[in-house]
Design a protein around this motif. Structure first.
Motif, PDB file in Angstrom:
ATOM      1  N   ALA A   8       0.862  -1.189   0.000  1.00 21.58           N
ATOM      2  CA  ALA A   8       0.000   0.000   0.000  1.00 21.58           C
ATOM      3  C   ALA A   8       0.892   1.231   0.000  1.00 21.58           C
ATOM      4  CB  ALA A   8      -0.910  -0.003   1.217  1.00 21.58           C
ATOM      5  N   GLU A   9       0.690   2.110  -0.980  1.00 26.17           N
ATOM      6  CA  GLU A   9       1.496   3.331  -1.050  1.00 26.17           C
ATOM      7  C   GLU A   9       0.763   4.481  -0.357  1.00 26.17           C
ATOM      8  OE1 GLU A   9       4.189   5.761  -4.223  1.00 26.17           O
ATOM      9  OE2 GLU A   9       2.118   5.400  -4.819  1.00 26.17           O
ATOM     10  N   ALA A  10       1.428   5.055   0.628  1.00 29.41           N
ATOM     11  CA  ALA A  10       0.968   6.261   1.331  1.00 29.41           C
ATOM     12  C   ALA A  10      -0.496   6.219   1.766  1.00 29.41           C
ATOM     13  CB  ALA A  10       1.223   7.489   0.454  1.00 29.41           C
ATOM     14  N   PRO A  11      -0.936   5.120   2.409  1.00 33.49           N
ATOM     15  CA  PRO A  11      -2.310   5.124   2.920  1.00 33.49           C
ATOM     16  C   PRO A  11      -2.436   6.192   4.005  1.00 33.49           C
ATOM     17  CG  PRO A  11      -1.107   3.223   3.763  1.00 33.49           C
ATOM     18  CD  PRO A  11      -0.202   3.900   2.783  1.00 33.49           C
ATOM     19  N   GLU A  12      -3.496   6.997   3.922  1.00 36.07           N
ATOM     20  CA  GLU A  12      -3.583   8.176   4.785  1.00 36.07           C
ATOM     21  C   GLU A  12      -4.308   7.915   6.100  1.00 36.07           C
ATOM     22  OE1 GLU A  12      -5.427  10.752   2.021  1.00 36.07           O
ATOM     23  OE2 GLU A  12      -3.576  11.127   0.912  1.00 36.07           O
ATOM     24  N   LYS A  13      -5.318   7.078   6.074  1.00 34.64           N
ATOM     25  CA  LYS A  13      -6.153   6.911   7.266  1.00 34.64           C
ATOM     26  C   LYS A  13      -5.712   5.683   8.057  1.00 34.64           C
ATOM     27  CE  LYS A  13     -10.065   8.927   4.822  1.00 34.64           C
ATOM     28  NZ  LYS A  13     -11.308   8.626   4.100  1.00 34.64           N
ATOM     29  N   VAL A  62      -1.679  -1.178  -4.071  1.00 31.42           N
ATOM     30  CA  VAL A  62      -2.798  -0.237  -4.065  1.00 31.42           C
ATOM     31  C   VAL A  62      -2.314   1.118  -3.569  1.00 31.42           C
ATOM     32  CG1 VAL A  62      -4.590  -2.009  -3.754  1.00 31.42           C
ATOM     33  CG2 VAL A  62      -3.510  -0.981  -1.736  1.00 31.42           C
ATOM     34  N   GLY A  63      -2.961   2.174  -4.058  1.00 34.05           N
ATOM     35  CA  GLY A  63      -2.574   3.533  -3.680  1.00 34.05           C
ATOM     36  C   GLY A  63      -3.642   4.212  -2.847  1.00 34.05           C
ATOM     37  N   ALA A  64      -3.375   5.462  -2.503  1.00 36.96           N
ATOM     38  CA  ALA A  64      -4.354   6.250  -1.747  1.00 36.96           C
ATOM     39  C   ALA A  64      -5.587   6.497  -2.611  1.00 36.96           C
ATOM     40  CB  ALA A  64      -3.720   7.573  -1.313  1.00 36.96           C
ATOM     41  N   GLU A  65      -6.752   6.537  -1.970  1.00 38.58           N
ATOM     42  CA  GLU A  65      -8.001   6.687  -2.726  1.00 38.58           C
ATOM     43  C   GLU A  65      -8.051   7.987  -3.521  1.00 38.58           C
ATOM     44  OE1 GLU A  65     -11.435   5.836  -0.163  1.00 38.58           O
ATOM     45  OE2 GLU A  65     -10.116   4.453   0.886  1.00 38.58           O
ATOM     46  N   ALA A  66      -7.524   9.064  -2.949  1.00 40.95           N
ATOM     47  CA  ALA A  66      -7.620  10.375  -3.604  1.00 40.95           C
ATOM     48  C   ALA A  66      -6.646  10.525  -4.764  1.00 40.95           C
ATOM     49  CB  ALA A  66      -7.379  11.475  -2.577  1.00 40.95           C
ATOM     50  N   ILE A 101       4.272  -1.178   3.529  1.00 42.89           N
ATOM     51  CA  ILE A 101       3.701   0.166   3.420  1.00 42.89           C
ATOM     52  C   ILE A 101       4.769   1.096   2.832  1.00 42.89           C
ATOM     53  CG2 ILE A 101       2.553   2.063   4.630  1.00 42.89           C
ATOM     54  CD1 ILE A 101       0.998  -0.454   5.076  1.00 42.89           C
ATOM     55  N   ALA A 102       4.462   1.679   1.683  1.00 38.70           N
ATOM     56  CA  ALA A 102       5.379   2.615   1.029  1.00 38.70           C
ATOM     57  C   ALA A 102       5.069   4.043   1.480  1.00 38.70           C
ATOM     58  CB  ALA A 102       5.244   2.514  -0.493  1.00 38.70           C
ATOM     59  N   ASN A 103       6.113   4.778   1.815  1.00 42.73           N
ATOM     60  CA  ASN A 103       5.971   6.195   2.202  1.00 42.73           C
ATOM     61  C   ASN A 103       4.854   6.389   3.243  1.00 42.73           C
ATOM     62  OD1 ASN A 103       7.798   6.453   0.042  1.00 42.73           O
ATOM     63  ND2 ASN A 103       6.161   6.898  -1.401  1.00 42.73           N
ATOM     64  N   PRO A 104       4.961   5.708   4.388  1.00 43.33           N
ATOM     65  CA  PRO A 104       3.863   5.765   5.363  1.00 43.33           C
ATOM     66  C   PRO A 104       3.624   7.177   5.881  1.00 43.33           C
ATOM     67  CG  PRO A 104       5.816   4.739   6.326  1.00 43.33           C
ATOM     68  CD  PRO A 104       6.099   4.905   4.872  1.00 43.33           C
ATOM     69  N   LYS A 105       2.343   7.494   6.113  1.00 43.61           N
ATOM     70  CA  LYS A 105       1.966   8.812   6.636  1.00 43.61           C
ATOM     71  C   LYS A 105       1.878   8.799   8.164  1.00 43.61           C
ATOM     72  CE  LYS A 105       0.735  10.704   2.544  1.00 43.61           C
ATOM     73  NZ  LYS A 105       1.332  11.889   1.954  1.00 43.61           N
ATOM     74  N   THR A 106       1.870   7.610   8.741  1.00 38.35           N
ATOM     75  CA  THR A 106       1.811   7.489  10.197  1.00 38.35           C
ATOM     76  C   THR A 106       2.611   6.252  10.596  1.00 38.35           C
ATOM     77  OG1 THR A 106       0.355   7.275  12.120  1.00 38.35           O
ATOM     78  CG2 THR A 106      -0.325   6.121  10.130  1.00 38.35           C
ATOM     79  N   ASP A 107       2.976   6.169  11.875  1.00 36.00           N
ATOM     80  CA  ASP A 107       3.703   4.972  12.314  1.00 36.00           C
ATOM     81  C   ASP A 107       2.714   3.835  12.551  1.00 36.00           C
ATOM     82  OD1 ASP A 107       3.601   4.696  15.689  1.00 36.00           O
ATOM     83  OD2 ASP A 107       2.945   6.591  14.805  1.00 36.00           O
ATOM     84  N   LEU A 108       3.219   2.623  12.501  1.00 32.39           N
ATOM     85  CA  LEU A 108       2.360   1.438  12.593  1.00 32.39           C
ATOM     86  C   LEU A 108       1.755   1.235  13.979  1.00 32.39           C
ATOM     87  CD1 LEU A 108       4.439  -1.091  10.474  1.00 32.39           C
ATOM     88  CD2 LEU A 108       2.174  -0.200   9.915  1.00 32.39           C
ATOM     89  N   TYR A 109       2.251   1.976  14.969  1.00 29.18           N
ATOM     90  CA  TYR A 109       1.761   1.794  16.335  1.00 29.18           C
ATOM     91  C   TYR A 109       0.774   2.884  16.751  1.00 29.18           C
ATOM     92  CZ  TYR A 109       5.540  -1.542  16.185  1.00 29.18           C
ATOM     93  OH  TYR A 109       6.366  -2.582  15.824  1.00 29.18           O
ATOM     94  N   ASN A 110       0.242   3.593  15.769  1.00 28.10           N
ATOM     95  CA  ASN A 110      -0.873   4.495  16.025  1.00 28.10           C
ATOM     96  C   ASN A 110      -1.999   3.680  16.676  1.00 28.10           C
ATOM     97  OD1 ASN A 110      -3.558   5.665  15.295  1.00 28.10           O
ATOM     98  ND2 ASN A 110      -2.331   7.224  14.291  1.00 28.10           N
TER      99      ASN A 110
END
Length: 266
Positions: free
Chosen positions: A121-126, A215-219, A147-156
């Motif tokens: 998943a590339e840059a999933p935002e939510k 898969v990429g970000a929806e937007a 996860i490519a270019n993550p927008k948050t850490d996995l331990y959110n």
């Protein structure tokens, strides 16, 4: 004899609130919070190091807490007020653990099969979408999630909650798009990108070879780097009025088609 903490103003409790709320603090300390019995048991199954266990005795028994003491875990009894301050969820089981983070490097991924199936998943935002992707990956028993270019850490906390603890038991790595592309090429993995451009219907492809579903970000969709290195772009034909669907739903459709083909070929 274990410690007890009754005040939300306690220095440790203040530090743990920061861990819950701030990605920066989790990265700096390489620690994070786990809430709930199932999540805790999955973290232990996933070989996470549990450093501290905090329990509210009205919801989580002292004997349950002490069963972890033999592993060198510090046990702390907390009041209802402290528990509510630390808890991310309103309905939970009175237990919060402090655990040591893992590095999630691409080099740590090893495959136990000659034909691995990977979800990228590339840059999933939510965070909720990331959790849902991890649940999908667990249900399909994929070999790894990247996860490519993550927008948050996995331990959110929301990723942990929405993945129902799958974040602890799946093989997961993060990296830049270019690092991940290099990793996939080195391992001879075919790359199928969910994209509108130059795409073919997803069910007409062969996913029985080593495969990455991307898969990429929806937007925004996938970046050009993925499209340039794609073995084949794939599309899910839409039957209704809109032209896209939730990324975790799309990933589920694509991943389970790959699983279906592999079952037939067994």
């Amino acid at each position: 004899m274990h410690k007890t903490i009754h005040s939300t103003q306690n220095t440790l409790i203040k530090q743990l609130v920061q861990l819950k709320d701030k990605s920066r603090e989790r990265r700096k300390s390489e620690q994070f919070l786990i809430e709930g019995k199932r999540e805790l048991s999955l973290a232990i199954k996933g070989s996470y190091v549990i450093e501290t266990l905090l329990f509210y005795p009205n919801l989580f028994s002292e004997s349950e807490a002490k069963s972890l003491e033999k592993n060198g875990v510090e046990i702390i009894e907390i009041s209802q007020e402290v528990f509510q301050k630390l808890a991310y969820r309103s309905t939970t089981e009175g237990v919060i653990a402090v655990a040591k983070a893992k590095p999630h490097q691409l080099s740590d991924i090893t495959f136990n099969t000659e034909s691995p199936l990977i979800l990228v998943a590339e840059a999933p935002e939510k965070p909720g979408n990331i959790g849902a992707l991890l649940r999908t990956a667990d249900a399909a028993n994929v070999d790894a999630v990247i996860i490519a270019n993550p927008k948050t850490d996995l331990y959110n906390p929301n990723i942990i909650r929405s993945s129902v603890g799958c974040v602890f038991t799946k093989s997961i790595a993060t990296g830049t798009t270019s690092e991940i592309l290099s990793f996939l090429k080195q391992n001879g993995i075919h790359i199928f990108c969910a994209a509108l451009q130059a795409s073919q219907d997803y069910h007409k492809q062969d996913y029985t070879n080593p495969t990455a579903i991307v898969v990429g970000a929806e937007a925004t969709g996938l970046s050009d780097d993925w499209l340039q290195h794609s073995t084949q772009n794939i599309i899910i034909p839409m039957q209704g009025e809109i032209d896209s669907m939730n990324v975790s739903v799309a990933a589920g459709i694509l991943i389970f088609e790959a699983v279906r083909q592999r079952r037939i070929n067994e």
